[in-house]
Write a protein that holds these residues in place. Structure first.
Motif: not given
Lengths: 652, 308
Positions: A394-404, A492-499
């Motif tokens: 979630v938000g990881s490896r995503d050019e619009t959020q966090c690329t890493w 239930m949905v569990v999001l694994v967000p970027e660090l």
């Protein structure tokens, strides 16, 4: 007039094959100022060193030019040789005829010609080389560690066990950091607090560690060996010497169970007088000044309930903020990470439903010391979920959020799947929406295979949207391994967000003059060979403040940083390289441009004379101030304008 | 930045440390310990320290040259006063307890006196087993060709001569003969003209007129240039693909047709254009199927006649 000696190295056949060393030596002997020129097969060998030392004595040389390999290779070696011979080690000029002539060219004649040019310009510079003395600074043997998560704890213990005094600063009321919030750790399923708590206790009881919790770094002055760090201690409103940790104040607090608990990631409640978690170190209560009725409104019933309840009379509302100065020789920064707030990614519906939670929130539900005492309950109705869906990246490896890549998301989700299976049984449906499973660590792949076997539905892809359908969540996902569109209905949905870096990483970096990489994590001096060092001498980084890491890597990183600090602090004095910037005080106008361009904060304006000065301990000799100075008052020692112009004159 | 040792309680216990393995991790450990004032014995199995890292060219993700960042550390290790290098040696036994180990190291015979050798390299140059020449086994490309192919190609080569300049005309002639460039033929050409095979491929893959894949008896070219595109060539191309059940650059199963797209045929006025062999067709959507059936029936007529 300088008496210069030129020494040409064959480097076996490395130089000799493409440069006519004998001709180069003969040529060098004819140059103005050169008293003697010699060649030898290996100048860096003992025989070569003796040859140089003998020539210094015999011909009374006072400057040396050595035509050999890159100065990166043997400048240090030759400085020692020259020094042994009785010449100032900085009256030495290395001419690189290996990398720049013989290795780069095939034409022997032209390469020799080029070598002659380089030697001629080296001799021209040698005529003006000044003897320099390296200065020495005393080293304060104490260390400061900022941030007391697992990285800070490990680094402090390593340093303290080496016999060094350590100040460990933590801004929260307790040490422990993120690791203390976890239930189990992958891939061994060790109980997180069972392995962390002994370390926390060791920190608390170590005679060499002084713990400053609920405190923040305000500013820093000085340089390697002698830093003065200003620390602000927030008032705890609890006398830590009297508090026994009995908990009567928390029970009595009128706001008990009404304030969202930061430690439980908002899944649980606390009062204004509270202890973050049962294993907290120090095991002392704290009054939250931003919520406490007495502190915000000046009135809490007739009398503050907590103060009345405390038998030890430990509650003290008169406590004031304190500022202390710490003198230390080196600093380790281990300030950790934040999780990306998934509210930014509206498509995952984090803000729309209480049943969409993050991985750390689920961790608190799983934890037996958490708000549900380890029971997995849907936040919306406190019922056991019949199906749980994890969304990775979630938000990881995503050019619009966090690329890493967050490096731990896959494994932490797999671990939680394992724990959910244990707690909820066989009948619960568990889905994972993943991009790739990155199980790169020791034992990780094996753990992944184990979890796949636990009736886990794996979907490779990112869901387009999580829709709140009232009773359940609906997820559309296109699985790229089967090329099919699936619709998942889940409780239930569990999001694994970027660090991500700490929210105040920019401000903190400015305070300590640290550099940040493009992702805003603190930048290491070299990604491979100096991963703990920063560009500021004497300040080191450990753990996730440098970039996402799992616990294993964090502990290694922290031990590494501690060892780097111990190397510095184990010396009484440090030698400072004298090839740094200086100021011609007669010319300097005090315009202050050099102060602005200096990346190391080594430049200041003298308050009395209003002219620029250089802090020798901070200056790294980068040369930024030299090119910036509009009046030529900035000098780079032994790279002066006249020395360089002399070199250029001989070449063009 | 190394200088005087601190005379604190911790430094009184200074002992020595053994580091086993002289790769980058062993080197870094040894340097850190030595800088902190400990005596270090660095034992390496091979004749030189360095490990795997010197074998790498670049390192990810920064593309630093591996040797450029490692070499300063190798040098620092070699000249550090506190590090004693024991290379070409193996661990034999460890006895004792933490703080007081006795380690037995087996030093292999280097047969070179390390104190005297200055690395001049003369021994290497004079070594008799140095650079044993290893030539690849010669394979005659003729063996891969059938008798009739060999005759044809020999005739072609004879016509153009065995000059370097003849390569393109020869390849053109072969292409005309086979409608593509068979691999074994190219190998033979390379052998006969004494031009490296890589160079032959260099030419064969550069020009779009040549193909390394077998091609059909007829070539269908669909123009996708701007003018034809505007006048509907994408739809024509779709139709052709549907009719023949192939994608561009592919050949039908019966080896009859090869489909190609071209960027302009210079006949924009009659676009959209399809060329079958050398015949130009101005095709409107829906017409191609008719054209191709007609073409096939014309092709098949003699066959039918022959059978009857």
């Amino acid at each position: 007039m300088r008496r210069i000696g030129v020494f040409v190295c064959h480097c076996g056949i490395n130089i000799a094959q493409n440069v006519d060393v004998e001709e180069l030596t003969k040529y060098a002997a004819t140059l103005d100022g050169v008293v003697v020129a010699k060649s030898y097969k290996y100048m860096c060998s003992d025989v070569g060193a003796t040859l140089i030392k003998d020539a210094i004595k015999k011909d009374k040389l006072d400057a040396i030019v050595i035509a050999s390999c890159s100065p990166r290779m043997h400048e240090h070696t030759f400085r020692e040789v020259v020094n042994d011979g009785g010449v100032n080690p900085y009256c030495l000029e290395i001419v690189n005829v290996r990398e720049q002539c013989s290795w780069a060219h095939n034409d022997r004649e032209k390469a020799t010609e080029k070598a002659k040019f380089l030697v001629r310009s080296g001799v021209a510079k040698a005529k003006l080389l000044e003897p320099l003395q390296s200065s020495k600074i005393k080293v304060n043997p104490n260390a400061l560690v900022i941030g007391a998560g697992i990285a800070g704890i490990q680094a402090s213990l390593d340093l303290a066990n080496e016999g060094l005094k350590v100040y460990l600063v933590e801004r929260e009321p307790s040490i422990g950091g993120r690791m203390s919030q976890l239930d189990k750790t992958f891939p061994t399923l060790d109980c997180s607090s069972c392995i962390l708590t002994p370390k926390m206790m060791e920190v608390a009881n170590h005679s060499n560690i002084e713990l400053l919790t609920y405190s923040e770094v305000v500013g820093i002055e000085g340089s390697i060996g002698n830093y003065t760090v200003k620390i602000r201690k927030k008032p705890r409103y609890v006398d830590v010497d009297k508090c026994t940790g009995c908990g009567d104040c928390a029970t009595a607090c009128r706001l008990k169970g009404r304030i969202s608990s930061e430690f439980d990631m908002g899944m649980g409640k606390r009062g204004a007088a509270y202890m973050p978690f049962p294993q907290a170190v120090p095991l002392k209560y704290v009054v939250d000044a931003s919520h406490c009725l007495f502190l915000t409104r000046g009135k809490c019933g007739d009398k503050p309930a907590c103060r009345e309840a405390c038998a030890q009379k430990a509650i003290n509302f008169d406590q004031k903020e304190e500022t202390v100065d710490l003198n230390v020789g080196a600093i380790i920064v281990s300030t950790g990470y934040d999780l990306l707030n998934p509210e930014k990614l509206y498509e995952y519906g984090y803000a729309n439903s209480p049943d969409v939670i993050t991985t750390l929130e689920l961790e608190r539900l799983i934890s037996s010391s958490g708000p549900t005492k380890g029971e997995i309950l849907r936040p919306s109705n406190q019922q056991k979920p019949k199906s749980v869906t994890f969304i990775l990246c979630v938000g990881s490896r995503d050019e619009t959020q966090c690329t890493w890549c967050c490096r731990i998301g896959c494994m932490s989700a797999l671990k939680q799947v394992y724990l959910l299976r244990e707690k909820l049984g066989e009948d619960v449906e568990i889905n994972i929406c993943y991009t790739d499973i990155r199980s790169y660590g020791k034992g990780y792949e094996e753990f992944y295979r184990k979890v796949r076997g636990l009736k886990t539905n794996m979907f490779r892809g990112r869901p387009s949207e999580v829709r709140n359908m009232g009773d359940f969540q609906k997820i559309d996902i296109f699985d790229t391994t089967t090329n099919k569109l699936f619709e998942i209905k889940t409780d239930m949905v569990v999001l694994v967000p970027e660090l991500v870096p700490r929210y105040d990483a920019d401000e903190f970096a400015r305070k300590l003059h640290l550099t940040q990489s493009g992702d805003k994590f603190f930048l290491e001096a070299h990604p491979k060979l100096r991963p703990m060092d920063t560009f500021v001498n004497g300040i080191f980084i450990a753990g996730c403040c440098q970039g996402p890491k799992d616990i294993q890597d964090t502990v290694s990183h922290a031990s590494g940083a501690a060892s780097r600090v111990a190397t510095i602090l184990s010396q009484e004095e440090l030698e400072i390289d004298p090839i740094i910037a200086a100021v011609d005080e007669d010319i300097c106008t005090g315009c202050g441009i050099c102060v602005e361009v200096c990346p190391y904060e080594a430049r200041t304006l003298n308050e009395k004379t209003k002219i620029a000065q250089v802090n020798e301990a901070l200056c790294m000799g980068c040369g930024a101030c030299i090119s910036a100075c509009p009046s030529n008052a900035s000098i780079h020692k032994n790279f002066t304008k006249q020395q360089l112009l002399n070199m250029v004159d001989e070449i063009v | 930045m190394a200088s005087k040792k601190r005379d604190s309680s911790s430094s009184k216990k200074h002992g020595s440390v053994l580091v086993l393995g002289g790769g980058i991790s062993g080197i870094q450990s040894a340097l850190d310990l030595a800088d902190a004032g400990f005596k270090v014995y660095l034992v390496e199995h091979g004749p030189s320290i360095g490990g795997t890292m010197p074998q790498l060219d670049k390192t990810f993700p920064t593309n630093d040259c591996a040797m450029c960042i490692l070499a300063p550390k190798l040098v620092a290790t070699g000249r550090h006063q506190n590090i004693q290098l024991i290379t070409y040696a193996d661990l034999k036994a460890i006895e004792g307890k933490p703080g007081d180990f006795v380690v037995t190291i087996n030093k292999k015979a280097r047969s070179v006196d390390e104190a005297l050798c200055n690395g001049c390299g003369l021994c290497v140059e004079n070594c008799l087993v140095r650079f044993k020449p290893q030539t690849p086994e010669k394979i005659d490309a003729k063996k891969d060709l059938e008798e009739k192919d060999l005759k044809k190609i020999d005739a072609i080569i004879k016509e153009y001569g065995k000059e370097n300049d003849s390569l393109i005309p020869i390849i053109q002639a072969i292409n005309e003969e086979y409608a593509y460039l068979p691999k074994n033929v190219l190998k033979y050409v390379s052998q006969e003209l004494d031009i490296p095979l890589s160079q032959v491929y260099h030419v064969a893959t550069f020009y779009t007129a040549f193909s390394l894949k077998p091609r059909g008896k007829h070539t269908i070219k669909v123009c996708t240039g701007t003018a034809c595109h505007v006048r509907g060539s994408p739809r024509i191309l779709d139709e052709v693909k549907r009719c023949l059940k192939i994608e561009p650059e592919e050949t039908t199963e019966d080896d009859m047709f090869t489909l190609e797209t071209v960027n302009c045929l210079g006949t924009c006025a009659i676009g959209p254009v399809v060329v079958i062999d050398d015949k130009y067709f101005m095709v409107k959507p829906g017409q191609f199927e008719k054209i191709i059936h007609q073409f096939i029936s014309e092709e098949k007529t003699p066959v039918v006649k022959e059978v009857s």
